[in-house]
Write an enzyme that holds these catalytic residues in place. Structure first.
Site, short mmCIF file in Angstrom:
data_model
loop_
_atom_site.label_atom_id
_atom_site.label_comp_id
_atom_site.label_asym_id
_atom_site.label_seq_id
_atom_site.Cartn_x
_atom_site.Cartn_y
_atom_site.Cartn_z
N ARG A 59 0.83 -1.22 0.00
CA ARG A 59 0.00 0.00 0.00
C ARG A 59 0.86 1.26 0.00
NH1 ARG A 59 -1.88 2.37 4.38
NH2 ARG A 59 -2.15 0.45 5.57
N TYR A 112 -17.61 13.99 -15.78
CA TYR A 112 -17.98 12.59 -15.59
C TYR A 112 -18.93 12.51 -14.38
CZ TYR A 112 -17.30 7.58 -14.94
OH TYR A 112 -17.49 6.23 -14.80
N ASP A 184 -9.04 16.66 -15.38
CA ASP A 184 -9.29 15.26 -15.72
C ASP A 184 -8.91 15.11 -17.20
OD1 ASP A 184 -10.34 12.81 -16.55
OD2 ASP A 184 -12.02 12.89 -15.14
N LYS A 209 -9.44 3.76 -19.45
CA LYS A 209 -9.74 4.17 -20.81
C LYS A 209 -8.50 4.03 -21.71
CE LYS A 209 -13.46 4.90 -18.56
NZ LYS A 209 -13.86 6.18 -18.00
C1 LIG Z 1 -14.30 6.62 -16.69
C2 LIG Z 1 -14.00 8.00 -16.25
C3 LIG Z 1 -13.73 8.30 -14.90
C4 LIG Z 1 -13.83 7.27 -13.80
O1 LIG Z 1 -12.88 6.27 -13.93
P1 LIG Z 1 -13.04 4.77 -13.31
O2 LIG Z 1 -11.78 4.15 -13.71
O3 LIG Z 1 -14.27 4.18 -13.93
O4 LIG Z 1 -13.20 4.95 -11.84
C5 LIG Z 1 -13.40 9.59 -14.59
N1 LIG Z 1 -13.35 10.55 -15.52
C6 LIG Z 1 -13.63 10.32 -16.82
C7 LIG Z 1 -13.55 11.41 -17.80
C8 LIG Z 1 -13.95 9.02 -17.23
O5 LIG Z 1 -14.25 8.80 -18.52
#
Ligand SMILES: *Cc1c(COP(=O)(O)O)cnc(C)c1O
Length: 410
Positions: A59, A112, A184, A209
């Protein structure tokens, strides 16, 4: 491996990658262990005191995880990274670091969904205030800042509207008001957009992603521009425990090596698909940052070096039209998520946002016939043929069903 130099492909293949000191394994080994043995009582004491370099407990750090963190930090041109169990774990750790009772966050209204939900539903319970606005409007950002504002949090391009926010302009505002600017960067990724180079303080990612890119891992990352911010977030992250598993980290590290290849291929495909859709009689409009018709095309060219794989478009026939496309595509997979090697298609009005009223959807820019499309790396011709076939079923399916035809496109 922060001294690595080279082009974007070189950085993705070599950044953070260290040759295994024990056997010379070229691929970073998976250190699948929860804990690390100390050589002696003195060694253990020194490592806990921070006087001796080395790992103690996964961790708090792990060599496979460290390789991944270095890799993404190199790609984002930041100081260092912190890998997390999911994108939301990354976002939550950042919120928790910079927001306290009676502090305020200004953020993009079309972020998101869960990024907003966690603030409005959970952080609000601890006295955190928030204002969600259209951050493509810089004046509106300035007006929304209050005495207790601590964080400016933006997502660009935003999801699913593909609206852009000017990162450099936000950095200027954040500096003037002493705010932490968090971006983000999931949608575009570091291949085509590097917010830290434009003045951002912290970048967050859902590596689920395009960084991992194979639709087989959920993971996240935080990258900071300097050591001070890194240490602040690290303290929260290590104690709250949203850390990543070494095996999961290794899969993402493997995916990243081909990220530039995938992102370039899918972006090239996306531009072709967007141009095709723009001319299709069953399509009312297309929103893609690489099209001259995108209202922020100039900003896209200014802050991005490519246009990415994401687009949305509106089909004839409203909700029914959208469903018809969903039920007739054969190559594109009907699924949420994005940035995978395969094309993924989604219809917000009948799927992810079906629970909202039509009015609330409209307010969020989600129209009845709007389709979100994450273009993959298949042959472009095949993607286009598949869409063409599904789109042409729109009027036809209704006619067969004996219902009224939708209004033909003018
Ligand atoms: C998918 C996504 C998230 C969240 O990510 P997870 O891996 O599903 O927790 C946050 N921001 C954006 C723009 C996303 O497409």
């Amino acid at each position: 491996m922060h001294d690595i130099k080279g082009g974007r492909h070189t950085l993705a293949i070599h950044g953070g990658q260290v040759v295994d000191p024990l056997y010379g394994a070229v691929s970073v080994p998976i250190y699948q262990t929860s804990t690390f043995a100390f050589l002696s009582a003195e060694d253990g004491a020194g490592k806990f005191a921070g006087e001796i370099e080395g790992y103690k407990y996964t961790r708090l750090g792990n060599p496979t995880v460290k390789a991944l963190e270095d890799s993404v930090a190199v790609l984002e041109n930041g100081y260092a990274g912190l890998a997390t169990a999911s994108g939301m774990a990354a976002i939550t750790a950042v919120y928790m670091t910079f927001l306290s009772k009676d502090s305020h966050i200004v953020s993009t209204d079309a972020v998101y969904g869960p990024s907003r939900l966690v603030i409005e539903k959970h952080f609000s319970r601890f006295g955190v205030e928030s204002t969600y606005i259209d951050t493509s409007n810089i004046e509106l950002i300035k007006k929304s800042i209050k005495k207790n504002t601590k964080v400016l949090y933006i997502e660009t391009p935003a999801n699913p509207t593909l609206m852009l926010t000017d990162i450099a302009a936000c950095a200027k505002i954040a500096k003037e008001h002493n705010l932490v600017l968090v971006v983000d960067n999931t949608f575009m990724g570091p291949h085509y957009q590097r917010p830290i180079e434009l003045g951002a303080d912290v970048v967050v990612h859902s590596m689920t992603k395009s960084l991992n890119g194979h639709s087989d891992v959920v993971a996240g990352m935080i990258v900071t521009k300097n050591k001070e911010l890194y240490k602040q977030i690290q303290a929260v992250h290590f104690s709250t425990g949203g850390t990543i598993d070494p095996n999961q980290a290794w899969l993402v590290l493997r995916g990243i090596k081909t990220m530039p290849l995938r992102v370039e291929k899918s972006s090239d495909n996306a531009l072709e698909v967007a141009k095709f859709l723009e001319k299709h009689p069953k399509v009312k409009w297309v929103k893609y940052p690489g099209l001259k018709s995108h209202p922020q095309y100039d900003l896209a060219k200014k802050q991005m070096t490519g246009f990415g794989a994401m687009m949305c478009f509106e089909v004839e026939g409203g909700v029914e039209g959208g469903k018809t496309v969903m039920n007739n595509v054969k190559l594109s997979t009907l699924a949420v998520s994005l940035g995978g090697i395969e094309s993924l298609i989604q219809h917000p009005a009948s799927m992810t946002h079906a629970g909202m009223t039509k009015e609330n959807r409209a307010g969020a820019g989600i129209t009845d016939g709007m389709i979100r499309f994450s273009v993959g790396c298949e042959d472009c011709r095949d993607i286009i043929d598949d869409l063409d076939n599904a789109l042409n079923k729109i009027g036809a399916a209704k006619a067969e069903g004996g219902k009224t035809m939708s209004k033909a496109k003018k």
